[in-house]
Design an enzyme around this catalytic site. Sequence first.
Site, PDB file in Angstrom:
ATOM      1  N   GLY A  15      -9.760  24.232 -50.944  1.00  0.00           N
ATOM      2  CA  GLY A  15     -10.944  23.342 -50.909  1.00  0.00           C
ATOM      3  C   GLY A  15     -11.753  23.812 -49.533  1.00  0.00           C
ATOM      4  NE  ARG A  25     -18.851  31.334 -32.128  1.00  0.00           N
ATOM      5  CZ  ARG A  25     -18.449  30.911 -31.005  1.00  0.00           C
ATOM      6  NH1 ARG A  25     -17.405  29.799 -30.960  1.00  0.00           N
ATOM      7  NH2 ARG A  25     -18.939  30.809 -30.101  1.00  0.00           N
ATOM      8  CG  ASP A 132      -8.397  15.530 -49.387  1.00  0.00           C
ATOM      9  OD1 ASP A 132      -9.556  15.114 -49.388  1.00  0.00           O
ATOM     10  OD2 ASP A 132      -7.969  16.343 -50.500  1.00  0.00           O
ATOM     11  CG  ASP A 134      -3.952  15.866 -47.865  1.00  0.00           C
ATOM     12  OD1 ASP A 134      -4.578  16.927 -47.386  1.00  0.00           O
ATOM     13  OD2 ASP A 134      -4.054  16.076 -49.277  1.00  0.00           O
ATOM     14  NE  ARG A 176      -6.677  16.970 -56.387  1.00  0.00           N
ATOM     15  CZ  ARG A 176      -7.292  18.146 -56.489  1.00  0.00           C
ATOM     16  NH1 ARG A 176      -7.700  18.589 -57.690  1.00  0.00           N
ATOM     17  NH2 ARG A 176      -7.275  19.150 -55.553  1.00  0.00           N
TER      18      ARG A 176
HETATM   19  O1  F6P Z   1     -10.669  19.647 -50.418  1.00  0.00           O
HETATM   20  C1  F6P Z   1      -9.932  18.489 -50.950  1.00  0.00           C
HETATM   21  C2  F6P Z   1     -10.776  18.015 -52.327  1.00  0.00           C
HETATM   22  O2  F6P Z   1     -11.833  17.646 -51.717  1.00  0.00           O
HETATM   23  C3  F6P Z   1      -9.851  16.717 -52.856  1.00  0.00           C
HETATM   24  O3  F6P Z   1     -10.230  15.591 -52.401  1.00  0.00           O
HETATM   25  C4  F6P Z   1     -10.497  16.852 -54.065  1.00  0.00           C
HETATM   26  O4  F6P Z   1      -9.915  16.122 -55.196  1.00  0.00           O
HETATM   27  C5  F6P Z   1     -10.460  18.322 -54.513  1.00  0.00           C
HETATM   28  O5  F6P Z   1     -10.658  18.950 -53.372  1.00  0.00           O
HETATM   29  C6  F6P Z   1     -11.510  18.711 -55.333  1.00  0.00           C
HETATM   30  O6  F6P Z   1     -11.458  20.076 -55.387  1.00  0.00           O
HETATM   31  P1  F6P Z   1     -12.360  21.226 -56.367  1.00  0.00           P
HETATM   32  O7  F6P Z   1     -13.270  20.724 -57.101  1.00  0.00           O
HETATM   33  O8  F6P Z   1     -12.388  22.213 -55.590  1.00  0.00           O
HETATM   34  O9  F6P Z   1     -11.226  21.281 -57.325  1.00  0.00           O
END
Ligand code: F6P
Length: 328
Positions: A15, A25, A132, A134, A176
């Site tokens: 993501g 950069r 996230d 995480d 998530r």
């Molecule tokens: O970038 C992390 C995150 O935003 C999660 O919190 C979310 O569940 C997920 O990506 C959704 O990503 P995508 O729609 O790209 O699968």
Amino acid sequence: MPKKIKTIGVMTSGGDAPGMNAAIRAVVRACAYYDVKCLGFYRGYQGIIENDFIELSPRSVKNIINKGGTILKSARSDDFRKKEGREKAYENLKVNDVDALVLIGGDGTFTGGLIFSQEFDIPVVGIPGTIDNDIHGTQFTIGYDTALNTVVEAIDKIRDTASSHNRLFFVEVMGRDAGFIALNSGVGAGAEEILIPEENIGLDSLVDSLKRSKRSGKTSSIVVVAEGDRTGKSVFELAEYVKQHMPEYNSRVTVLGHLQRGGSPSCFDRVLASRLGVKSVEFLLDGQRDIMVGIENTEIIATKIDNITKGSYDINRELLRISDILSI
Ligand code: F6P
């Protein structure tokens, strides 16, 4: 004696997160500073498999420090999960004389990178980029601070209309598996209740607490719900459940969704990305490999990717207590 690094490949994967461009950069300019060639691969591992890349010079990354998204694009590559895909990727790196990789992404990206490094002896360094937050091995990931500010700004606006109409609002935020965004934005925006994946407060206690708030004179309330919360209900089902138990409340749901991933990075994320980007190159040139760079108490640290994928991160439970006290 590790091979001298003359060419580094950089990519963004998983993501996207605001600040990834600032990290690209920093990697590109640190490479130029140390006289190392830098190739940017498009769409993460998929770009390596398809030999889709661009040579990056310090000037080719001008005017991107302030831009959200990633100029290198991002993807989750299924082909890279397969041995044949990784073999193809290795062939392409060999053809282009790439000696090492900087991987900007989350722990899935690093897990793939570690397997690749062990199979084909390509040193990798990870830079944590995800809204996230995480990831074990860093207190902050690139993009998290920006996302928090985006969410707080959105909830501030929701508060205006919630209070004008005496409404109860359920606001779903990303996360998530992790409650960082929900917890910190919830406290920052003064939400009444915060539901996160790490803690199950239970539906009864949610309703009791909202009833208590109403009795105490509150005319509107905001409940922040992480998308992976533990109630087992979608945010819409949750709103419906509360409605059944508090029919007097007029409620609405807002799902903030992917707008949380966009926008110009905050100063914090730009500085973090710049520091991590430079350090990733320096660590590689120092002969370190298969690590992720992170930040701990304002210091840049390196953690073995092996430990990152096994380790766990901790949310700040103290914030739940603070939120409880302040939503009286
Ligand atoms: O970038 C992390 C995150 O935003 C999660 O919190 C979310 O569940 C997920 O990506 C959704 O990503 P995508 O729609 O790209 O699968």
